[in-house]
Design a protein around this motif. Sequence first.
Motif: not given
Length: 628
Positions: A145-147, A231-236, A124-133, A238-246
Amino acid sequence: MRRTPAQQRAAGWARLRTLAATVAATLTLVPLFPARAADGAAQSPTPTAAAPKVLRYAIRAAETGFDPAQVTDLYSRNITAGIFDAPLRFSYLARPYRLEPAVTDGMPEVLDDAKRFVFRLKQGIYFADDPAFKGKRRELTAQDLIYSIKRHYDPRIKSGHLYRFEGAKILGLSDVRAEALKNKTPFDYDRPVEGLRALDRYTVELRVANSDPRLLYHFADPMVGIVAREVVEFYGDRIMEHPVGTGAWQLAEWRRSSRIVLEKNPNFRELRYQEEVPKTGRPELIEAARRLQGRKLPMVDRVEIAVIEESQPRWLSFLRKEFDMLDDLPAEFAPIGMPQNKLAPNLAKEGVQAVRYERADVAISYFNMEDPVVGGYTADKIALRRAIALGIDLEQEIRLPRRNQAIPAQGIISPGVTGYDKQFKSEMSEFDRGRAKALLDLYGYVDKDGDGWRDLPDGSPLVIEYATEPDGQKRQLSELWQKNMDALGIRIRFKIAKWPENLKAANAGKLQMWGMGWSADVPDGENFLGLGYVGSKGQSNKARFDLPEFNALYRQQHSLPDGPERRAVMDRAQRLLIAYMPYKVHVHRIFTDMTQPWVVGYDKNLYQRDFYTYVDIDTEAFQRAQVK
């Protein structure tokens, strides 16, 4: 007539007030943040029923980005710690520092002589909303975690933290990395490996080749901030500019090298303040810890961070109450803000709080061991580095640019971590110009062309190039370097650039020398010995030191449990760094953070970096301060 200390302090404050007035009168200041209203919120044309609480402070070096696998600088990592959850965390107030679960269901199991670890993630822990989802709510799972761990092995990422996993050797992952490097193909994230697998949707088993009794420390570090693959694959790139976590925070605004704004993550789980109330220490912290028990985290709504590299405007902005806290009192203002290392009476009267602490860190100058002038392992090159180190007047450095906010370093291992011995003494702290000159003469570094400057043994000019930054303290440190090298007859020139630029060049091995600081990521001396380990070359090992004897000792201590045997091995490794001198370790610094009277619950935790999650803003105290 000689003035008393009290009169001197009063005169100092009068000069500071005059300076502040002059700055305000002669400069048109464009504020980084809008003015704050008396309720603690930014001013608004219409009143609000529940104005958001905003915490504001400044950092003294620019961030580099916000990807846990890529960033290595302190300032960026302090931000990623709030956006991304690592599996574990350090308790905010517990001393000694104590690991506890963050997103794991209890502490991980440590099995088979610390060669097998089992992590069970909470459900029941969720990532912040993002267009990647694509509009779907995204739950944290074992595969995330593995990834996130595998990303450190991807050659394309160039992780500065890989050596920490490589010490334990997660079974199979190095092979996947080696194959990608050999064939120049993308890292195969889908290839199963023996050492990292999901036992079910929420359970991860990690197996390593080498016993690693302290591996769990790294799972409380922002480097293992858990990311989502899509998220990583969506931003490629530019991932340093688009942090999306829990984590508790999400990036709301970013002006590179200027302004960073975090806002509450609406998807953040239910988490309450349950910190251990200190039994001794600062009374206001003890009272705050009692008051905050049971409060929902985070307690402030927004964090606004300015990047102000120069010390004077950062200090004056705090005095003008434009910032709620001062992260690291600039050393040049320590005699004013902390005379005799005590909070100035007028600041204490205003309710300002000071937290003075030894950060587990070293201030160092490194020699690039691959540089043709200062690098190398032959006797003449070692003599050059040791002579330069002996020619540094540490007493003057501590007294002048550092304003007595440091202690001389005897070795690479800092106070406050396992492996530090306060009785240990070495050549590292010695200042002996006569001995330095004798070493240079003995190994042929003499003036061969009669121009007054020493040359290399082959007769070519001896010139050292020292990288630094343009801020006030670095300028003062450079002046001392100039003075010390002039006294030895060694030409020195300075290469000045912004801190992120120097960091990038250092990691690429393009700087001959650089003066920098290194703070511990975990409370263990291995974190400092890693500065000399071949496996971290181009990462923490900016000197690019590679000595087989040292590497063997590093690997030996890595697998040993804490105790006398490990300490003896760490001591031998540290002595090799002193003998070969890839680093001139100058000092261990002493820091002071300050907070305004309306900041509640602040303490310095060296390893729980998102302090802003655990503090509150007392709006009534803020209003009282405005009336005054």
